[in-house]
Design an enzyme around this catalytic site. Structure first.
Site, PDB file in Angstrom:
ATOM      1  N   SER A  15       6.856  -6.713  -5.781  1.00  0.00           N
ATOM      2  CA  SER A  15       7.540  -5.574  -6.372  1.00  0.00           C
ATOM      3  C   SER A  15       8.756  -5.223  -5.532  1.00  0.00           C
ATOM      4  O   SER A  15       8.983  -5.789  -4.465  1.00  0.00           O
ATOM      5  CB  SER A  15       6.596  -4.373  -6.494  1.00  0.00           C
ATOM      6  OG  SER A  15       5.817  -4.243  -5.324  1.00  0.00           O
TER       7      SER A  15
ATOM      8  N   HIS B  94       6.201   5.672  -0.517  1.00  0.00           N
ATOM      9  CA  HIS B  94       6.263   7.025   0.020  1.00  0.00           C
ATOM     10  C   HIS B  94       7.665   7.608  -0.120  1.00  0.00           C
ATOM     11  O   HIS B  94       8.651   6.877  -0.248  1.00  0.00           O
ATOM     12  CB  HIS B  94       5.849   6.995   1.493  1.00  0.00           C
ATOM     13  CG  HIS B  94       4.443   6.499   1.703  1.00  0.00           C
ATOM     14  ND1 HIS B  94       3.423   7.321   2.124  1.00  0.00           N
ATOM     15  CD2 HIS B  94       3.882   5.271   1.515  1.00  0.00           C
ATOM     16  CE1 HIS B  94       2.295   6.615   2.197  1.00  0.00           C
ATOM     17  NE2 HIS B  94       2.555   5.369   1.837  1.00  0.00           N
TER      18      HIS B  94
ATOM     19  N   ASP C 162       6.017  -0.654   3.489  1.00  0.00           N
ATOM     20  CA  ASP C 162       5.929  -1.848   4.332  1.00  0.00           C
ATOM     21  C   ASP C 162       6.588  -2.970   3.537  1.00  0.00           C
ATOM     22  O   ASP C 162       6.090  -3.364   2.478  1.00  0.00           O
ATOM     23  CB  ASP C 162       4.470  -2.193   4.623  1.00  0.00           C
ATOM     24  CG  ASP C 162       3.788  -1.202   5.549  1.00  0.00           C
ATOM     25  OD1 ASP C 162       4.416  -0.194   5.920  1.00  0.00           O
ATOM     26  OD2 ASP C 162       2.612  -1.444   5.893  1.00  0.00           O
TER      27      ASP C 162
END
Length: 233
Positions: free
Chosen positions: A190, A100, A44
Protein backbone atom coordinates in the site's frame (compact mmCIF):
# COMPACT_ATOMS: atom_id res chain seq x y z
CA UNK A 1 8.12 -9.08 17.46
CA UNK A 2 9.19 -7.37 20.68
CA UNK A 3 7.71 -4.19 19.14
CA UNK A 4 4.23 -5.73 18.90
CA UNK A 5 1.44 -6.88 21.20
CA UNK A 6 1.04 -9.82 21.41
CA UNK A 7 4.70 -10.67 20.75
CA UNK A 8 4.11 -14.41 20.44
CA UNK A 9 3.24 -15.21 16.81
CA UNK A 10 1.25 -18.26 17.89
CA UNK A 11 -1.24 -15.90 19.56
CA UNK A 12 -2.57 -14.80 16.17
CA UNK A 13 -5.33 -17.19 14.99
CA UNK A 14 -5.01 -16.18 11.30
CA UNK A 15 -2.42 -14.54 9.09
CA UNK A 16 -4.78 -11.61 8.60
CA UNK A 17 -4.78 -11.06 12.38
CA UNK A 18 -1.00 -11.09 12.29
CA UNK A 19 -0.89 -8.73 9.31
CA UNK A 20 -2.84 -6.02 11.15
CA UNK A 21 -0.94 -6.55 14.43
CA UNK A 22 -0.62 -3.50 16.68
CA UNK A 23 2.48 -1.86 18.09
CA UNK A 24 3.25 -2.42 21.76
CA UNK A 25 2.71 0.73 23.80
CA UNK A 26 5.92 2.77 23.83
CA UNK A 27 7.59 0.92 20.95
CA UNK A 28 7.15 3.90 18.60
CA UNK A 29 7.78 7.12 20.57
CA UNK A 30 6.32 10.21 18.93
CA UNK A 31 8.91 12.88 18.12
CA UNK A 32 8.28 16.16 20.00
CA UNK A 33 4.82 14.91 20.91
CA UNK A 34 3.75 18.22 22.49
CA UNK A 35 5.24 20.45 19.78
CA UNK A 36 2.31 21.30 17.50
CA UNK A 37 4.61 22.91 14.92
CA UNK A 38 6.28 19.62 13.95
CA UNK A 39 5.04 16.72 11.82
CA UNK A 40 5.90 13.05 12.13
CA UNK A 41 6.21 9.92 9.99
CA UNK A 42 2.83 8.20 9.54
CA UNK A 43 3.83 4.56 8.90
CA UNK A 44 6.65 2.02 9.10
CA UNK A 45 7.64 2.37 5.46
CA UNK A 46 9.99 3.84 2.88
CA UNK A 47 9.52 7.58 2.36
CA UNK A 48 10.49 10.16 -0.23
CA UNK A 49 9.64 13.84 0.24
CA UNK A 50 9.26 16.67 -2.25
CA UNK A 51 9.17 20.40 -1.73
CA UNK A 52 6.47 20.59 -4.41
CA UNK A 53 4.13 18.31 -6.36
CA UNK A 54 5.88 19.45 -9.54
CA UNK A 55 9.21 18.19 -8.17
CA UNK A 56 7.66 14.79 -7.38
CA UNK A 57 6.72 14.33 -11.04
CA UNK A 58 10.33 14.98 -12.06
CA UNK A 59 11.85 12.61 -9.53
CA UNK A 60 9.51 9.81 -8.51
CA UNK A 61 5.78 9.93 -9.37
CA UNK A 62 5.77 9.90 -13.16
CA UNK A 63 2.22 8.96 -14.13
CA UNK A 64 1.13 10.80 -17.24
CA UNK A 65 -1.52 12.82 -15.42
CA UNK A 66 -0.67 12.65 -11.70
CA UNK A 67 -1.96 15.62 -9.74
CA UNK A 68 -3.50 16.27 -6.35
CA UNK A 69 -6.76 17.12 -8.12
CA UNK A 70 -6.88 13.71 -9.80
CA UNK A 71 -5.78 11.97 -6.60
CA UNK A 72 -8.68 13.38 -4.55
CA UNK A 73 -11.11 14.03 -7.45
CA UNK A 74 -11.79 17.51 -6.09
CA UNK A 75 -10.89 20.73 -7.93
CA UNK A 76 -10.97 22.86 -4.79
CA UNK A 77 -8.63 20.60 -2.83
CA UNK A 78 -6.45 20.22 -5.91
CA UNK A 79 -5.98 23.97 -6.06
CA UNK A 80 -5.36 24.18 -2.31
CA UNK A 81 -2.59 21.56 -2.29
CA UNK A 82 -1.48 21.63 -5.93
CA UNK A 83 1.73 23.59 -5.31
CA UNK A 84 2.39 22.20 -1.87
CA UNK A 85 4.97 19.87 -0.35
CA UNK A 86 4.38 16.11 -0.53
CA UNK A 87 5.61 13.07 1.40
CA UNK A 88 5.10 9.67 -0.26
CA UNK A 89 5.20 6.56 1.96
CA UNK A 90 5.35 3.04 0.49
CA UNK A 91 4.48 0.02 2.63
CA UNK A 92 5.53 -3.51 1.72
CA UNK A 93 3.58 -6.61 2.84
CA UNK A 94 6.06 -7.27 5.67
CA UNK A 95 5.43 -3.86 7.24
CA UNK A 96 3.15 -2.91 10.10
CA UNK A 97 0.01 -1.83 8.22
CA UNK A 98 -1.62 0.65 10.56
CA UNK A 99 -1.14 4.33 9.84
CA UNK A 100 -1.08 7.41 12.05
CA UNK A 101 -1.73 11.12 11.96
CA UNK A 102 1.23 13.33 10.99
CA UNK A 103 -0.08 16.31 12.99
CA UNK A 104 -2.36 17.35 15.84
CA UNK A 105 -5.55 18.98 14.64
CA UNK A 106 -9.22 18.70 13.72
CA UNK A 107 -10.78 16.54 11.02
CA UNK A 108 -12.28 18.79 8.32
CA UNK A 109 -13.23 16.27 5.65
CA UNK A 110 -13.37 12.53 4.96
CA UNK A 111 -13.92 10.75 1.65
CA UNK A 112 -13.70 7.13 0.51
CA UNK A 113 -13.08 6.36 -3.16
CA UNK A 114 -13.39 2.94 -4.84
CA UNK A 115 -10.80 1.92 -7.40
CA UNK A 116 -8.23 -0.58 -8.61
CA UNK A 117 -5.42 -2.35 -6.72
CA UNK A 118 -2.38 -1.91 -8.93
CA UNK A 119 1.11 -2.51 -7.54
CA UNK A 120 2.80 0.58 -6.00
CA UNK A 121 6.46 -0.49 -6.06
CA UNK A 122 8.99 2.07 -7.39
CA UNK A 123 9.01 0.70 -10.94
CA UNK A 124 5.24 0.82 -11.12
CA UNK A 125 5.01 4.34 -9.69
CA UNK A 126 7.52 5.55 -12.29
CA UNK A 127 5.54 4.04 -15.19
CA UNK A 128 3.16 5.91 -17.47
CA UNK A 129 0.11 4.45 -15.68
CA UNK A 130 -1.48 6.86 -13.20
CA UNK A 131 -1.59 4.25 -10.44
CA UNK A 132 -2.03 6.58 -7.46
CA UNK A 133 -4.97 8.27 -9.20
CA UNK A 134 -6.69 4.95 -10.00
CA UNK A 135 -6.28 2.76 -6.90
CA UNK A 136 -8.87 2.55 -4.11
CA UNK A 137 -8.22 5.19 -1.46
CA UNK A 138 -9.57 6.96 1.62
CA UNK A 139 -8.54 10.44 2.59
CA UNK A 140 -8.97 13.05 5.29
CA UNK A 141 -8.08 16.72 5.60
CA UNK A 142 -6.74 17.68 9.03
CA UNK A 143 -6.79 21.33 10.13
CA UNK A 144 -3.71 22.03 12.26
CA UNK A 145 -2.71 25.15 14.18
CA UNK A 146 0.79 25.67 12.79
CA UNK A 147 0.99 23.55 9.62
CA UNK A 148 -2.33 24.59 8.08
CA UNK A 149 -4.56 22.05 6.39
CA UNK A 150 -2.91 18.64 5.86
CA UNK A 151 -4.16 16.12 3.29
CA UNK A 152 -3.70 12.43 4.20
CA UNK A 153 -4.46 9.88 1.46
CA UNK A 154 -4.33 6.11 2.19
CA UNK A 155 -4.03 4.19 -1.10
CA UNK A 156 -4.58 0.47 -1.58
CA UNK A 157 -2.39 -1.72 -3.77
CA UNK A 158 -1.89 -5.33 -4.90
CA UNK A 159 -3.59 -7.86 -2.56
CA UNK A 160 -4.89 -5.21 -0.16
CA UNK A 161 -8.22 -6.39 1.23
CA UNK A 162 -9.39 -2.93 2.24
CA UNK A 163 -8.37 0.66 2.93
CA UNK A 164 -10.05 1.73 6.16
CA UNK A 165 -9.86 5.05 7.99
CA UNK A 166 -11.39 4.44 11.42
CA UNK A 167 -15.01 5.51 11.90
CA UNK A 168 -14.04 8.14 14.45
CA UNK A 169 -12.05 10.09 11.86
CA UNK A 170 -14.84 10.02 9.31
CA UNK A 171 -16.68 12.76 11.21
CA UNK A 172 -15.72 16.41 10.75
CA UNK A 173 -14.82 18.26 13.95
CA UNK A 174 -13.21 15.35 15.80
CA UNK A 175 -9.80 16.11 17.29
CA UNK A 176 -6.80 13.90 16.51
CA UNK A 177 -3.36 13.89 18.09
CA UNK A 178 -0.03 13.63 16.31
CA UNK A 179 0.87 9.94 16.14
CA UNK A 180 -2.68 8.75 16.89
CA UNK A 181 -3.85 5.80 14.78
CA UNK A 182 -5.87 6.91 11.75
CA UNK A 183 -6.66 3.57 10.13
CA UNK A 184 -5.45 0.25 8.77
CA UNK A 185 -4.70 -1.55 5.52
CA UNK A 186 -5.62 -5.20 5.27
CA UNK A 187 -3.28 -7.68 3.58
CA UNK A 188 -0.98 -6.42 0.82
CA UNK A 189 1.25 -3.55 -0.17
CA UNK A 190 0.00 0.00 0.00
CA UNK A 191 0.95 3.65 -0.22
CA UNK A 192 0.25 6.92 1.60
CA UNK A 193 0.46 10.48 0.29
CA UNK A 194 0.62 13.35 2.80
CA UNK A 195 0.37 16.82 1.27
CA UNK A 196 0.86 20.22 2.89
CA UNK A 197 -0.18 23.62 1.61
CA UNK A 198 2.52 25.66 -0.11
CA UNK A 199 4.89 27.42 2.26
CA UNK A 200 3.78 25.57 5.39
CA UNK A 201 6.42 22.87 6.06
CA UNK A 202 10.15 22.37 5.84
CA UNK A 203 10.93 18.66 5.59
CA UNK A 204 13.94 17.35 7.51
CA UNK A 205 17.15 17.96 5.56
CA UNK A 206 18.30 14.33 5.60
CA UNK A 207 15.04 13.20 4.02
CA UNK A 208 15.16 15.98 1.41
CA UNK A 209 18.75 15.29 0.39
CA UNK A 210 18.19 11.57 -0.15
CA UNK A 211 14.86 12.13 -1.88
CA UNK A 212 16.56 14.42 -4.42
CA UNK A 213 18.66 11.39 -5.33
CA UNK A 214 15.47 9.29 -5.67
CA UNK A 215 16.44 7.26 -2.59
CA UNK A 216 13.61 6.09 -0.37
CA UNK A 217 14.44 6.13 3.35
CA UNK A 218 13.41 3.45 5.87
CA UNK A 219 11.36 5.15 8.58
CA UNK A 220 9.14 4.20 11.51
CA UNK A 221 5.94 5.68 12.91
CA UNK A 222 6.56 8.78 15.02
CA UNK A 223 9.96 9.77 13.63
CA UNK A 224 10.47 13.42 12.72
CA UNK A 225 9.19 14.43 9.25
CA UNK A 226 9.50 18.23 9.31
CA UNK A 227 8.34 21.40 10.97
CA UNK A 228 6.35 24.54 10.23
CA UNK A 229 8.14 27.22 8.27
CA UNK A 230 8.87 30.53 10.02
CA UNK A 231 5.79 32.66 10.30
CA UNK A 232 3.58 29.65 11.00
CA UNK A 233 5.30 28.02 14.00
Amino acid sequence: MDDFEPSDTSAYPTFEDFFVRAHKSGSRPIFAEDDLSSAVVVADSRVVVYESVQQSKKIWIKGLDFSITNLVMDNRLGAQFGNGAVASFRLSPQDYHRYHSPVTGKIKLFRSMPGDYYEVDPLAIQSDIDILDRNARDYVVIESEHLGDVLFVAIGATDVGSVKIHDRWQTAGNQIQKGEELGVFQFGGSSIIVAFESGRISFDEDLLNLSKEAIAVDVEVGMSLGRALPGHS
